[in-house]
Design a protein around this motif. Structure first.
Motif, PDB file in Angstrom:
ATOM      1  N   ASN A 150       1.045   5.200   0.534  1.00  0.00           N
ATOM      2  CA  ASN A 150       0.369   6.319   1.183  1.00  0.00           C
ATOM      3  C   ASN A 150       0.210   7.465   0.184  1.00  0.00           C
ATOM      4  O   ASN A 150       1.193   7.925  -0.396  1.00  0.00           O
ATOM      5  CB  ASN A 150       1.175   6.784   2.398  1.00  0.00           C
ATOM      6  CG  ASN A 150       0.422   7.786   3.244  1.00  0.00           C
ATOM      7  OD1 ASN A 150       0.054   8.862   2.764  1.00  0.00           O
ATOM      8  ND2 ASN A 150       0.196   7.453   4.502  1.00  0.00           N
ATOM      9  N   TYR A 209       0.840  -1.208   0.000  1.00  0.00           N
ATOM     10  CA  TYR A 209       0.000   0.000   0.000  1.00  0.00           C
ATOM     11  C   TYR A 209       0.874   1.258   0.000  1.00  0.00           C
ATOM     12  O   TYR A 209       1.817   1.386   0.778  1.00  0.00           O
ATOM     13  CB  TYR A 209      -0.897   0.007   1.229  1.00  0.00           C
ATOM     14  CG  TYR A 209      -1.698   1.283   1.408  1.00  0.00           C
ATOM     15  CD1 TYR A 209      -2.852   1.500   0.668  1.00  0.00           C
ATOM     16  CD2 TYR A 209      -1.280   2.274   2.298  1.00  0.00           C
ATOM     17  CE1 TYR A 209      -3.589   2.666   0.811  1.00  0.00           C
ATOM     18  CE2 TYR A 209      -2.010   3.448   2.451  1.00  0.00           C
ATOM     19  CZ  TYR A 209      -3.169   3.635   1.703  1.00  0.00           C
ATOM     20  OH  TYR A 209      -3.888   4.792   1.856  1.00  0.00           O
ATOM     21  N   HIS A 214       3.880   0.732   2.577  1.00  0.00           N
ATOM     22  CA  HIS A 214       3.592   0.223   3.923  1.00  0.00           C
ATOM     23  C   HIS A 214       4.654  -0.768   4.392  1.00  0.00           C
ATOM     24  O   HIS A 214       5.228  -0.612   5.474  1.00  0.00           O
ATOM     25  CB  HIS A 214       2.209  -0.438   3.941  1.00  0.00           C
ATOM     26  CG  HIS A 214       1.860  -1.095   5.238  1.00  0.00           C
ATOM     27  ND1 HIS A 214       1.735  -0.397   6.419  1.00  0.00           N
ATOM     28  CD2 HIS A 214       1.635  -2.405   5.556  1.00  0.00           C
ATOM     29  CE1 HIS A 214       1.439  -1.231   7.405  1.00  0.00           C
ATOM     30  NE2 HIS A 214       1.377  -2.460   6.899  1.00  0.00           N
TER      31      HIS A 214
END
Length: 280
Positions: free
Chosen positions: A227, A225, A234
């Motif tokens: 941001n 993931y 992540h």
């Protein structure tokens, strides 16, 4: 084939049909299986490991190359050795091989459809929601297109955090979901239900390997993931590890497609009747 006919799926009413039993006039029950019919529409040509004239062989080879490139891109130290840009290019090229293989798989499913389901004799733009193999191959093909977008955009340098989130991570996540859905449908098709123990079946091992690989790709997407504010990943280490696991599982599944392609010619499995059926 004359005689009575009944379809089945081994589980609840309304579940996808994965086989059909034909009762011949002589009382012999012959089972038509979705995957077997699709994979053996024509007699296998060429030996198991070298048959460039066979579509099934190309499906296996293209999936294998794509898997190898994804595995290579996620090997620890590869990005450091070749640079981040060439690492992303490796993934992008691998995704193109996945797309080519998935497209051929989709055509294979379309060609296996009964004439009544494809009266216009279309080779691509068909809609056959009643067939589990059509869904499995169509969803997988869509997933590879999302991977094309994700890995292609990732080759661009100096992406903003928002762009990386929307055009790298998001299509990667959607592609991973598509692969998981496709693998679940293929597993159901091969098992004629949600679970089965068939270690003597090539299709069982292939769909199991692909299912595990899709789960690993899904975990990789979660760990990867991005941001949208900071652009930070992540957990890049876990994402690479799960991608490597998934790619190796897909590689195993791709290699096993080759003996599955020629199992009828080599006399393995239940004897075929010539129309994708097996006597029982």
């Amino acid at each position: 084939m004359p005689g009575q006919h009944r379809s089945g799926h081994d589980l609840t009413v309304g579940a996808p049909v994965t086989f059909a039993d034909h009762v011949r006039p002589d009382g012999v029950i012959v089972r038509w299986e979705s995957r077997r019919h699709r994979k053996h529409q024509k007699p296998a040509t060429g030996p198991t490991w070298w048959a460039p004239g066979a579509r099934g062989w190309w499906i296996a080879v293209l999936f294998a190359i794509g898997s190898l490139l994804f595995a290579l891109g996620s090997v620890p130290g590869y990005a450091s050795a070749v640079g981040a840009r060439w690492d992303t290019v490796t993934y992008f090229v691998g995704s193109l091989f996945f797309t080519a293989a998935s497209f051929l798989s989709y055509l294979e499913a379309v060609d296996a459809a009964p004439a009544a389901l494809n009266p216009a004799h279309r080779r691509f733009f068909t809609y056959q929601p009643g067939r589990i193999d059509w869904w499995a191959t169509a969803v997988q093909f869509a997933g590879t297109l999302y991977f094309n977008v994700s890995t292609g955009v990732a080759t661009v340098t100096d992406l903003s955090a928002t762009t990386a989130h929307q055009h790298v991570w998001r299509p990667d996540a959607i592609g991973s979901v598509c692969f998981l859905v496709s693998s679940v449908l293929s597993w159901y098709e091969a098992c004629h239900g949600w679970a089965a123990w068939r270690p003597r079946s090539w299709s069982w091992w292939i769909t199991l390997a692909n299912l595990v690989g899709s789960i690993a790709f899904g975990i990789s997407a979660v760990a990867g993931y991005i941001n949208p504010v900071t652009g930070q990943v992540h957990n890049a280490g876990r994402a690479n590890t799960q991608t490597l696991i998934g790619a190796m599982c897909f590689l195993i599944g791709a290699v096993l497609l080759m003996p599955e392609r020629t199992e009828e010619a080599h006399g393995q499995g239940t004897a075929p009747t010539g129309d994708g059926s097996t006597a029982s």
